[in-house]
Design a protein around this motif. Structure first.
Motif, PDB file in Angstrom:
ATOM      1  N   LYS A 199       0.851  -1.204   0.000  1.00 18.91           N
ATOM      2  CA  LYS A 199       0.000   0.000   0.000  1.00 18.91           C
ATOM      3  C   LYS A 199       0.876   1.240   0.000  1.00 18.91           C
ATOM      4  N   ARG A 200       0.384   2.307  -0.592  1.00 17.47           N
ATOM      5  CA  ARG A 200       1.119   3.565  -0.616  1.00 17.47           C
ATOM      6  C   ARG A 200       1.495   3.989   0.810  1.00 17.47           C
ATOM      7  N   GLY A 201       2.755   4.345   0.993  1.00 21.50           N
ATOM      8  CA  GLY A 201       3.178   4.876   2.288  1.00 21.50           C
ATOM      9  C   GLY A 201       3.512   3.845   3.346  1.00 21.50           C
ATOM     10  N   ASP A 202       3.189   2.575   3.069  1.00 18.25           N
ATOM     11  CA  ASP A 202       3.499   1.521   4.043  1.00 18.25           C
ATOM     12  C   ASP A 202       5.017   1.363   4.123  1.00 18.25           C
ATOM     13  N   ASP A 203       5.551   1.360   5.332  1.00 15.31           N
ATOM     14  CA  ASP A 203       7.003   1.364   5.489  1.00 15.31           C
ATOM     15  C   ASP A 203       7.614   0.015   5.827  1.00 15.31           C
ATOM     16  N   SER A 204       6.795  -1.024   5.817  1.00 23.07           N
ATOM     17  CA  SER A 204       7.391  -2.330   6.095  1.00 23.07           C
ATOM     18  C   SER A 204       8.102  -2.803   4.824  1.00 23.07           C
ATOM     19  N   GLY A 205       8.801  -3.856   4.921  1.00 20.05           N
ATOM     20  CA  GLY A 205       9.483  -4.365   3.741  1.00 20.05           C
ATOM     21  C   GLY A 205      10.930  -3.922   3.705  1.00 20.05           C
ATOM     22  N   THR A 206      11.682  -4.496   2.777  1.00 19.36           N
ATOM     23  CA  THR A 206      13.104  -4.180   2.704  1.00 19.36           C
ATOM     24  C   THR A 206      13.353  -3.194   1.581  1.00 19.36           C
ATOM     25  N   TYR A 207      14.283  -2.313   1.816  1.00 21.27           N
ATOM     26  CA  TYR A 207      14.548  -1.246   0.868  1.00 21.27           C
ATOM     27  C   TYR A 207      16.019  -1.236   0.495  1.00 21.27           C
ATOM     28  N   ASP A 208      16.253  -1.050  -0.785  1.00 24.27           N
ATOM     29  CA  ASP A 208      17.605  -0.997  -1.286  1.00 24.27           C
ATOM     30  C   ASP A 208      17.707   0.336  -2.030  1.00 24.27           C
ATOM     31  N   LEU A 209      18.768   1.074  -1.801  1.00 27.27           N
ATOM     32  CA  LEU A 209      18.881   2.400  -2.404  1.00 27.27           C
ATOM     33  C   LEU A 209      18.799   2.378  -3.922  1.00 27.27           C
ATOM     34  N   SER A 210      19.122   1.205  -4.510  1.00 31.19           N
ATOM     35  CA  SER A 210      19.071   1.147  -5.977  1.00 31.19           C
ATOM     36  C   SER A 210      17.626   1.045  -6.484  1.00 31.19           C
ATOM     37  N   ASP A 211      16.693   0.844  -5.555  1.00 32.01           N
ATOM     38  CA  ASP A 211      15.308   0.678  -5.984  1.00 32.01           C
ATOM     39  C   ASP A 211      14.589   2.013  -6.132  1.00 32.01           C
ATOM     40  N   GLN A 212      15.157   2.887  -6.936  1.00 33.89           N
ATOM     41  CA  GLN A 212      14.473   4.138  -7.228  1.00 33.89           C
ATOM     42  C   GLN A 212      14.788   4.570  -8.640  1.00 33.89           C
ATOM     43  N   SER A 213      13.856   5.282  -9.230  1.00 34.51           N
ATOM     44  CA  SER A 213      14.015   5.666 -10.627  1.00 34.51           C
ATOM     45  C   SER A 213      13.244   6.956 -10.895  1.00 34.51           C
ATOM     46  N   ALA A 214      13.507   7.528 -12.069  1.00 32.14           N
ATOM     47  CA  ALA A 214      12.696   8.650 -12.560  1.00 32.14           C
ATOM     48  C   ALA A 214      12.352   8.342 -14.008  1.00 32.14           C
ATOM     49  N   HIS A 215      11.064   8.389 -14.323  1.00 32.34           N
ATOM     50  CA  HIS A 215      10.615   8.096 -15.689  1.00 32.34           C
ATOM     51  C   HIS A 215       9.554   9.125 -16.093  1.00 32.34           C
ATOM     52  N   PRO A 216       9.337   9.286 -17.409  1.00 30.85           N
ATOM     53  CA  PRO A 216       8.297  10.237 -17.848  1.00 30.85           C
ATOM     54  C   PRO A 216       6.929   9.892 -17.249  1.00 30.85           C
ATOM     55  N   ALA A 217       6.177  10.918 -16.895  1.00 30.68           N
ATOM     56  CA  ALA A 217       4.836  10.709 -16.323  1.00 30.68           C
ATOM     57  C   ALA A 217       3.943   9.963 -17.306  1.00 30.68           C
ATOM     58  N   PHE A 218       4.190  10.204 -18.603  1.00 29.01           N
ATOM     59  CA  PHE A 218       3.418   9.519 -19.640  1.00 29.01           C
ATOM     60  C   PHE A 218       4.411   8.805 -20.541  1.00 29.01           C
ATOM     61  N   ARG A 219       4.202   7.529 -20.708  1.00 29.77           N
ATOM     62  CA  ARG A 219       5.164   6.721 -21.451  1.00 29.77           C
ATOM     63  C   ARG A 219       4.657   6.448 -22.868  1.00 29.77           C
ATOM     64  N   THR A 220       5.571   6.567 -23.837  1.00 27.31           N
ATOM     65  CA  THR A 220       5.231   6.197 -25.205  1.00 27.31           C
ATOM     66  C   THR A 220       5.588   4.730 -25.401  1.00 27.31           C
TER      67      THR A 220
END
Ligand code: OGA
Ligand code: MN
Length: 294
Positions: A184-205
């Motif tokens: 769920k959005r905002g849920d903080d449980s789970g494991t996090y790895d710094l590589s698990d982030q990205s930036a992509h266009p809001a609308f994808r072709t």
């Protein structure tokens, strides 16, 4: 002189199929995925998939090898997103690149990923640079009710999005993060790895059909590049609320033997809640991403 028989052209095969929603989802009839498919059938199936985003095959009885063979018709088989260190008991139980999605517990430990309950809409692996283009789920055990997987058409949502919201996000990039296990959005449980982030266009072709689709989701999209956090959050929420409207969504009610493949470039998916005391077991495979989203 003997006549040389030429291979059937893709046009020679018409698949029998039934659409499940005007925008997304088609059931394909008459194919047995335990057998190899001929090139003309594969071409027709791929064409239908690109057109309909989600394909459903019912009553399949296949092995893990056969699941991977089917997956390979859509591209290169991708690595599973969750490592054996996160779900140790998966190791040895499945072929590499097959992942278990399951709430079954043995010795108090889940045997698979994403075990329990509801999940917000998301695009698989959007937190990475080149997200998987497709995922496949094959149902082995299902609860008596609930645990439906719902697919929303990103094209339908883009085409009908409020023009004011659309123009504010057009050309912008959006940040995504994912903590493994988060549902769920905002849920903080789970494991996090710094590589698990990205930036992509809001609308994808979409690389193959050229159409735009909304490419943000409630589970993983956390902010808009260069925009005030509050303003970004309000815009993202407006897109989520629109894109998740029932008219753009096909919800699949699973039966054992169902196999579903979806396009992660122009759809997002969610799961409905289900009884925690009933077993659910899916095999999952994925197709490697070919492009950075643009
Ligand atoms: C997945 C997923 C939903 C489900 O495997 O990526 O979102 O219905 N699964 O289990
Ligand atoms: Mn998913």
């Amino acid at each position: 002189m003997s006549a040389v028989s030429s291979p059937k052209s893709p046009e020679a095969v018409t698949l029998e199929s039934v659409d499940l929603n005007p925008y997304i989802g088609t059931e394909v009839l008459g194919l047995d995925l335990s057998q190899p498919l001929d090139p003309a059938t594969i071409a027709a199936m791929r064409k239908l998939w690109l057109d309909r985003t989600v394909l459903v095959f019912r009553d399949q009885d296949i092995t893990q090898e056969e699941l991977l063979r089917f997956t390979g018709y859509f591209g290169e088989v991708g690595e599973r997103g969750l490592s054996a260190t996160v779900y140790p008991s998966t190791a040895g139980r499945v072929l590499p690149n097959i992942m278990l999605i399951s709430n079954i517990r043995e010795n108090g430990k889940t045997i698979g990923a994403l075990p329990d309950g509801e999940m917000n809409f998301h695009h698989d692996m959007i937190q990475t640079e080149k997200p998987h283009i497709a995922s496949v789920l094959y149902a082995r055990e299902v609860p008596s009710h609930g645990g439906d997987t719902c697919f929303a058409s990103g094209h339908a949502a883009y085409d009908t999005l409020d023009p004011e919201v659309r123009s504010k996000l057009e050309g912008k990039r959006v940040f995504h993060t994912y903590q493994y296990g988060r549902t769920k959005r905002g849920d903080d449980s789970g494991t996090y790895d710094l590589s698990d982030q990205s930036a992509h266009p809001a609308f994808r072709t979409h690389e193959e059909n050229g159409r735009k689709a909304i490419y943000v989701n409630r589970l993983m999209s956390v902010g808009v590049e260069g925009m005030d956090a509050k303003e970004g959050e309000a815009l993202l929420n407006a897109v989520f609320d629109h894109a998740e409207k029932p008219e753009f969504v096909y919800c699949h009610k699973w039966k054992v033997g169902d196999l579903v493949i979806w396009d992660n470039r122009n759809s997002m998916h969610a799961r409905t809640d289900f009884p925690s005391d009933q077993r659910r077991l899916m095999w999952r495979s994925q197709v490697r991403g070919t492009h950075k989203p643009f």
